[in-house]
Motif scaffolding. Structure first.
Motif, PDB file in Angstrom:
ATOM      1  N   UNK A   1      12.216  -1.191  -6.410  1.00  0.00           N
ATOM      2  CA  UNK A   1      11.841  -0.129  -7.331  1.00  0.00           C
ATOM      3  C   UNK A   1      11.977   1.277  -6.888  1.00  0.00           C
ATOM      4  N   UNK A   2      11.442   1.330  -5.577  1.00  0.00           N
ATOM      5  CA  UNK A   2      11.341   2.734  -5.123  1.00  0.00           C
ATOM      6  C   UNK A   2      12.730   3.145  -4.930  1.00  0.00           C
ATOM      7  N   UNK A   3      13.690   2.292  -4.527  1.00  0.00           N
ATOM      8  CA  UNK A   3      14.969   2.924  -4.265  1.00  0.00           C
ATOM      9  C   UNK A   3      15.380   3.152  -5.706  1.00  0.00           C
ATOM     10  N   UNK A   4      15.408   2.636  -6.673  1.00  0.00           N
ATOM     11  CA  UNK A   4      15.946   2.808  -8.015  1.00  0.00           C
ATOM     12  C   UNK A   4      15.273   4.112  -8.591  1.00  0.00           C
ATOM     13  N   UNK A   5      13.975   4.280  -8.334  1.00  0.00           N
ATOM     14  CA  UNK A   5      13.274   5.567  -8.620  1.00  0.00           C
ATOM     15  C   UNK A   5      13.949   6.585  -8.065  1.00  0.00           C
ATOM     16  N   UNK A   6      14.134   6.487  -6.725  1.00  0.00           N
ATOM     17  CA  UNK A   6      14.718   7.483  -6.159  1.00  0.00           C
ATOM     18  C   UNK A   6      16.092   8.082  -6.726  1.00  0.00           C
ATOM     19  N   UNK A   7      16.756   7.045  -7.024  1.00  0.00           N
ATOM     20  CA  UNK A   7      18.027   7.302  -7.303  1.00  0.00           C
ATOM     21  C   UNK A   7      18.222   7.914  -8.842  1.00  0.00           C
ATOM     22  N   UNK A   8      17.203   7.442  -9.635  1.00  0.00           N
ATOM     23  CA  UNK A   8      17.035   8.198 -10.854  1.00  0.00           C
ATOM     24  C   UNK A   8      16.550   9.331 -10.898  1.00  0.00           C
ATOM     25  N   UNK A   9      15.544   9.588  -9.816  1.00  0.00           N
ATOM     26  CA  UNK A   9      14.923  11.100  -9.655  1.00  0.00           C
ATOM     27  C   UNK A   9      16.096  12.300  -9.244  1.00  0.00           C
TER      28      UNK A   9
ATOM     29  N   UNK B   1       0.557  -1.170  -0.035  1.00  0.00           N
ATOM     30  CA  UNK B   1       0.158  -0.120   0.032  1.00  0.00           C
ATOM     31  C   UNK B   1       0.794   1.381   0.077  1.00  0.00           C
ATOM     32  N   UNK B   2       2.043   1.366   0.912  1.00  0.00           N
ATOM     33  CA  UNK B   2       2.837   2.330   0.821  1.00  0.00           C
ATOM     34  C   UNK B   2       3.488   2.546  -0.346  1.00  0.00           C
ATOM     35  N   UNK B   3       4.013   1.411  -1.332  1.00  0.00           N
ATOM     36  CA  UNK B   3       4.657   1.709  -2.225  1.00  0.00           C
ATOM     37  C   UNK B   3       3.797   2.106  -3.357  1.00  0.00           C
ATOM     38  N   UNK B   4       2.477   1.532  -3.275  1.00  0.00           N
ATOM     39  CA  UNK B   4       1.305   1.961  -4.382  1.00  0.00           C
ATOM     40  C   UNK B   4       1.256   3.489  -4.370  1.00  0.00           C
ATOM     41  N   UNK B   5       1.481   4.116  -3.060  1.00  0.00           N
ATOM     42  CA  UNK B   5       1.127   5.364  -2.876  1.00  0.00           C
ATOM     43  C   UNK B   5       2.346   6.136  -3.354  1.00  0.00           C
ATOM     44  N   UNK B   6       3.518   5.902  -3.202  1.00  0.00           N
ATOM     45  CA  UNK B   6       4.613   6.660  -3.363  1.00  0.00           C
ATOM     46  C   UNK B   6       5.417   6.625  -4.708  1.00  0.00           C
ATOM     47  N   UNK B   7       4.881   5.291  -5.560  1.00  0.00           N
ATOM     48  CA  UNK B   7       5.469   5.223  -6.797  1.00  0.00           C
ATOM     49  C   UNK B   7       5.018   6.086  -7.850  1.00  0.00           C
ATOM     50  N   UNK B   8       3.718   6.121  -8.052  1.00  0.00           N
ATOM     51  CA  UNK B   8       3.425   7.158  -8.997  1.00  0.00           C
ATOM     52  C   UNK B   8       3.714   8.502  -8.962  1.00  0.00           C
ATOM     53  N   UNK B   9       3.683   9.419  -7.708  1.00  0.00           N
ATOM     54  CA  UNK B   9       4.154  10.674  -7.704  1.00  0.00           C
ATOM     55  C   UNK B   9       5.751  10.514  -8.052  1.00  0.00           C
TER      56      UNK B   9
END
Lengths: 157, 128
Positions: free
Chosen positions: B88-96, B3-11
């Motif tokens: 995936x969240x970590x990878x997205x953070x690094x990319x962002x 649920x937390x990931x689903x909330x964080x990944x789209x933004x």
């Protein structure tokens, strides 16, 4: 002298822009301290994190929105006629500030969207995001506030 | 955690797309909406010959790209096309954050040595 959009309101808009920016700087500083605290395991800071996430989202939109409103006046009267001719370094500094704060916009929106319901005890997976977003936002807003003060000391409106 | 990931990944997908659009629209010659403050109109081109501001156009473009990416991510997650992972969240953070550093660096590099062209002075103008 050519007339530009909202010419007559440039001074009050600049004051409002500065007030919102100072408030934003304060909120971002609190949020950065909270972010570091969360990284260090202080999970009781969840309530403050949620409050500042919402405050930062609102203040960023206000400061950014007012900046957008006064931009045409700045672009012609301040930059076009004065800074580009007499103080090009200040013109370049303004563009750095403008673009870096535009890059900060998605972080403020993310912090608002994710942070307003953030519970560090239930969602430890989000703590690194929260801390990094808070620190990045603080660094960008600090740069924006300091450079804004320097540019205004050269020419404000 | 899902649920937390689903909330964080789209933004975060939206933020990464916004930053990528900002970088690409600066690095490549892109037609943008320009505001011409003296002429009180907008124009859609790569670079107008008169005094103009591309900030509004670039902002609208990047917000649009970011909103599209965030919506696509949210819809994909809702339709359960894949299971979210913390990596995936970590990878997205690094990319962002990588995109933020890269785009900021590009702007600082371009603007540190820019020689701006001043607008022609109107008759009777006296610098204060």
């Amino acid at each position: 002298m050519p007339h530009v959009f909202l010419d007559g309101y440039a001074k009050p808009l600049l004051v409002l822009h500065a007030l919102a920016a100072f408030a934003l700087f304060g909120a971002c500083t609190h949020q950065a301290v909270i972010g570091v605290g969360l990284l260090r395991g202080r999970l009781h800071l969840g309530r403050q994190a949620r409050i500042y996430a919402q405050l930062i989202g609102a203040l960023f939109v206000v400061a950014f929105g007012v900046g957008l409103l006064m931009y045409p006046h700045y672009r012609y009267h301040v930059r076009g006629l004065f800074l580009d001719r007499y103080e090009p370094w200040a013109s370049n500094l303004f563009d750095m500030k403008e673009n870096l704060l535009a890059l900060a916009l998605p972080f403020a929106l993310c912090l608002f969207a994710i942070g307003r319901r953030f519970d560090p005890r239930e969602e430890p997976v989000l703590i690194p995001f929260f801390a990094f977003a808070s620190l990045a936002l603080w660094a960008l807003v600090t740069f924006g506030v300091i450079s804004g003060l320097v540019i205004t000391s050269v020419r404000g409106v | 955690m899902q649920k937390s990931l689903a909330r964080a990944v789209p933004p975060l997908c939206g933020a990464a797309a916004y930053l990528a659009a900002w970088f690409l629209s600066t690095a490549l010659p892109t037609r943008l909406l320009w505001h011409l403050p003296v002429e009180h109109r907008f124009t859609f081109e790569v670079h107008p010959l008169t005094l103009g501001a591309d900030f509004y156009g670039r902002l609208v473009l990047c917000l649009g790209v970011g909103a599209l990416a965030a919506t696509a991510a949210a819809v994909s997650i809702k339709l359960r096309k894949f299971e979210l992972r913390a990596s995936w969240l970590r990878a997205l953070l690094i990319w962002t954050f990588g995109l933020l550093l890269f785009t900021s660096g590009m702007y600082l590099n371009i603007l540190a040595s820019r020689r701006p062209i001043a607008a022609p002075l109107p008759p009777g103008y006296v610098a204060r």
